[in-house]
Design a protein around this motif. Structure first.
Motif, PDB file in Angstrom:
ATOM      1  N   SER A  61      95.923 -20.670  56.968  1.00  8.63           N
ATOM      2  CA  SER A  61      94.670 -21.221  56.433  1.00  8.63           C
ATOM      3  C   SER A  61      93.589 -20.154  56.221  1.00  8.63           C
ATOM      4  N   ILE A 103      95.151 -22.966  49.630  1.00 10.10           N
ATOM      5  CA  ILE A 103      95.154 -24.391  49.956  1.00 10.10           C
ATOM      6  C   ILE A 103      94.735 -24.607  51.415  1.00 10.10           C
ATOM      7  N   GLY A 128      96.361 -17.174  60.312  1.00 12.72           N
ATOM      8  CA  GLY A 128      96.988 -16.339  59.300  1.00 12.72           C
ATOM      9  C   GLY A 128      97.582 -15.126  59.981  1.00 12.72           C
ATOM     10  N   SER A 139     106.482 -16.403  61.293  1.00 11.17           N
ATOM     11  CA  SER A 139     107.896 -16.246  60.948  1.00 11.17           C
ATOM     12  C   SER A 139     108.708 -15.902  62.201  1.00 11.17           C
ATOM     13  N   ALA A 180     101.542 -22.728  56.404  1.00  9.48           N
ATOM     14  CA  ALA A 180     101.995 -21.345  56.190  1.00  9.48           C
ATOM     15  C   ALA A 180     103.308 -21.359  55.427  1.00  9.48           C
ATOM     16  N   THR A 212     103.134 -28.741  54.184  1.00  3.91           N
ATOM     17  CA  THR A 212     103.010 -28.449  52.757  1.00  3.91           C
ATOM     18  C   THR A 212     104.398 -28.203  52.185  1.00  3.91           C
ATOM     19  N   LYS A 261     111.823 -25.416  51.019  1.00  6.51           N
ATOM     20  CA  LYS A 261     110.842 -26.517  50.959  1.00  6.51           C
ATOM     21  C   LYS A 261     111.559 -27.875  50.935  1.00  6.51           C
ATOM     22  N   PRO A 273     102.426 -29.808  46.574  1.00  2.00           N
ATOM     23  CA  PRO A 273     101.609 -29.349  45.437  1.00  2.00           C
ATOM     24  C   PRO A 273     102.466 -28.929  44.247  1.00  2.00           C
TER      25      PRO A 273
HETATM   26  P1  NAD Z   1      98.189 -18.295  49.793  1.00  2.00           P
HETATM   27  O1  NAD Z   1      99.010 -17.072  49.668  1.00  2.00           O
HETATM   28  O2  NAD Z   1      96.803 -18.300  49.276  1.00  2.00           O
HETATM   29  O3  NAD Z   1      98.146 -18.760  51.325  1.00  2.00           O
HETATM   30  C1  NAD Z   1      99.208 -18.542  52.205  1.00  2.00           C
HETATM   31  C2  NAD Z   1      98.704 -18.612  53.621  1.00  2.00           C
HETATM   32  O4  NAD Z   1      99.823 -18.462  54.515  1.00  2.00           O
HETATM   33  C3  NAD Z   1      97.723 -17.500  53.975  1.00  2.00           C
HETATM   34  O5  NAD Z   1      96.729 -18.000  54.841  1.00  2.00           O
HETATM   35  C4  NAD Z   1      98.603 -16.493  54.726  1.00  2.00           C
HETATM   36  O6  NAD Z   1      97.878 -15.718  55.663  1.00  2.00           O
HETATM   37  C5  NAD Z   1      99.535 -17.431  55.440  1.00  2.00           C
HETATM   38  N1  NAD Z   1     100.767 -16.774  55.874  1.00  2.00           N
HETATM   39  C6  NAD Z   1     101.666 -16.107  55.108  1.00  2.00           C
HETATM   40  N2  NAD Z   1     102.658 -15.630  55.889  1.00  2.00           N
HETATM   41  C7  NAD Z   1     102.364 -16.019  57.159  1.00  2.00           C
HETATM   42  C8  NAD Z   1     103.007 -15.821  58.418  1.00  2.00           C
HETATM   43  N3  NAD Z   1     104.159 -15.137  58.531  1.00  2.00           N
HETATM   44  N4  NAD Z   1     102.429 -16.332  59.518  1.00  2.00           N
HETATM   45  C9  NAD Z   1     101.256 -17.015  59.419  1.00  2.00           C
HETATM   46  N5  NAD Z   1     100.613 -17.237  58.255  1.00  2.00           N
HETATM   47  C10 NAD Z   1     101.167 -16.726  57.151  1.00  2.00           C
HETATM   48  O7  NAD Z   1      99.051 -19.406  49.068  1.00  2.00           O
HETATM   49  P2  NAD Z   1      98.882 -20.984  48.876  1.00  2.00           P
HETATM   50  O8  NAD Z   1      99.270 -21.267  47.488  1.00  2.00           O
HETATM   51  O9  NAD Z   1      97.579 -21.486  49.374  1.00  2.00           O
HETATM   52  O10 NAD Z   1     100.075 -21.484  49.807  1.00  2.00           O
HETATM   53  C11 NAD Z   1      99.914 -22.418  50.846  1.00  2.00           C
HETATM   54  C12 NAD Z   1     101.172 -23.272  50.942  1.00  2.00           C
HETATM   55  O11 NAD Z   1     101.313 -24.019  49.736  1.00  2.00           O
HETATM   56  C13 NAD Z   1     102.459 -22.480  51.109  1.00  2.00           C
HETATM   57  O12 NAD Z   1     103.305 -23.155  52.024  1.00  2.00           O
HETATM   58  C14 NAD Z   1     103.064 -22.513  49.712  1.00  2.00           C
HETATM   59  O13 NAD Z   1     104.464 -22.359  49.736  1.00  2.00           O
HETATM   60  C15 NAD Z   1     102.641 -23.896  49.285  1.00  2.00           C
HETATM   61  N6  NAD Z   1     102.659 -24.168  47.840  1.00  2.00           N
HETATM   62  C16 NAD Z   1     101.855 -23.488  46.995  1.00  2.00           C
HETATM   63  C17 NAD Z   1     101.871 -23.796  45.642  1.00  2.00           C
HETATM   64  C18 NAD Z   1     100.991 -23.099  44.637  1.00  2.00           C
HETATM   65  O14 NAD Z   1     101.189 -23.290  43.426  1.00  2.00           O
HETATM   66  N7  NAD Z   1      99.997 -22.316  45.066  1.00  2.00           N
HETATM   67  C19 NAD Z   1     102.730 -24.785  45.159  1.00  2.00           C
HETATM   68  C20 NAD Z   1     103.545 -25.468  46.058  1.00  2.00           C
HETATM   69  C21 NAD Z   1     103.485 -25.156  47.407  1.00  2.00           C
END
Ligand code: NAD
Length: 253
Positions: free
Chosen positions: A15, A19, A38, A62, A88, A143, A163, A189
C-alpha cells in the motif's frame, strides 16, 4: 453508510503506491486505523496527510518470515486485526513459457501467492478474535485481476495463473472459515493507471484503451471504494466468496 469502519484495524499489504495507497487513504478518511506496507524502508510521503492513526510497516512479503513479521508488528501496534487486504503483487517480469526458469517461477508465485497465503494464515487467529468480540464479520479482501479471468497477455501467463490461484483459494477459505464469521472476497481490477503499466509504449497503451468499452484506464481512486464496501459488515455482511470486477467493462464474466 460506512460508519462501522470507524476505528476498525485494517492491514493493507502493498500500500505504498497505486491501488493500495488510494485504498489506505480512503479507509483513513473513514476513521479506520490503517497499516501501510511495502518493500521500501521509508513510508510514502502521502501518509503524513492521512487523518487518524496510520503506521508504516516495511516487509518483503515474498518471504514467509516477512509475512509473519508484518502481522506481528501490526498486532503489536493496533492490538488486533479486523480487516485484511492482500494487495501486494505484481507482474514480476514478462517471460513466455520457454523462457520460464525456477527463479522466475518462484519470483512470480512468491510475490502473488505466498504473500497472500502466508499473511492470511498469520492473520486468521486475529480475525477470528475480532469477529468473536465484535459480533460482526471480519473480512479478508484480496486483489485479484482481470488476467485471472482471461489468461493475461503474452509473457504474463504465470502472473495471470497466480491471480487465478488467488481467486480460487478464496473459495476454499470460505468453506473453512465462514464458521468463524470471516468473509473472503476478491476485488478484480482491469487496467488501472499505476506503476504496473510503466514501460509500455504509447502504441500498446492505446491498444489497451481501445479494448475497454469506457475507452480509458481506471484510476486507483475508482477501485478503492469497492474494498470499503467489502470491508463494511453493514454494507456486505452477507457477501462472501465473490469476485467483484472493476474494469470499465473490459470483461463481463
Ligand atoms: P503498484 O506497483 O503501484 O503497487 C504495488 C504495491 O505492492 C507497492 O506498494 C509495492 O511496494 C508492493 N510490493 C511489491 N512487492 C512487494 C513485496 N515483495 N512485499 C511487499 N510489498 C510489495 O501496482 P498496483 O497496480 O497498485 O498493484 C496493486 C495490486 O493490483 C497488485 O496485486 C496487482 O497485481 C494488482 N492489479 C493491478 C492492475 C493494474 O492494472 N494496475 C490490474 C489488476 C491487478
Amino acid at each position: 453508510m460506512f460508519s462501522d469502519l470507524t476505528n476498525k484495524r485494517v492491514l493493507i499489504t502493498g500500500s505504498t503506491a497505486g491501488i493500495g495507497l488510494a485504498t489506505a487513504a480512503l479507509f483513513a478518511q473513514h476513521g479506520a486505523k490503517v497499516g501501510i506496507n511495502g518493500m521500501r524502508s521509508e513510508p510514502p510521503a502521502e501518509i503524513a496527510t492521512f487523518p487518524g492513526e496510520c503506521e508504516f510497516f516495511s516487509a518483503d512479503l515474498s518471504r514467509s518470515a516477512g509475512c509473519e513479521a508484518l502481522v506481528e508488528a501490526f498486532v503489536a501496534r493496533f492490538g488486533g486485526i479486523d480487516i485484511l487486504i492482500n494487495n501486494a503483487g505484481g507482474l514480476g517480469g514478462r517471460n513466455g513459457l520457454e523462457a520460464i526458469d525456477d527463479e522466475f517461477f518462484d519470483r512470480v508465485m512468491d510475490l502473488n501467492c505466498r504473500s497472500a497465503l502466508m499473511v492470511t494464515k498469520f492473520a486468521i487467529p486475529h480475525l477470528r478474535t475480532s469477529a468473536r468480540e465484535s459480533g460482526a464479520t471480519a473480512s479478508v479482501i484480496s486483489t485479484g485481476s482481470i488476467a485471472a479471468r482471461e489468461g493475461g497477455g503474452i509473457g504474463a501467463g504465470l502472473y495471470a495463473s497466480a491471480k487465478a490461484w488467488l481467486h480460487n483459494i478464496h473459495r476454499n477459505w470460505v468453506k473453512e472459515f465462514t464458521q468463524d464469521n470471516i468473509r473472503f472476497n476478491i476485488v478484480s481490477p482491469g487496467s488501472i493507471d499505476t506503476a504496473f503499466h510503466h514501460g509500455k509504449s504509447e502504441e500498446v497503451l492505446g491498444k489497451m484503451c481501445a479494448s475497454i468499452p469506457m475507452g480509458r484506464f481506471g484510476r486507483s481512486e475508482e477501485v478503492a471504494p469497492t474494498y470499503l464496501f467489502l470491508a463494511s459488515h453493514n454494507c456486505s455482511g452477507y457477501i462472501t466468496g465473490q469476485v467483484i470486477d472493476v474494469n470499465g467493462g473490459q470483461i463481463a464474466p
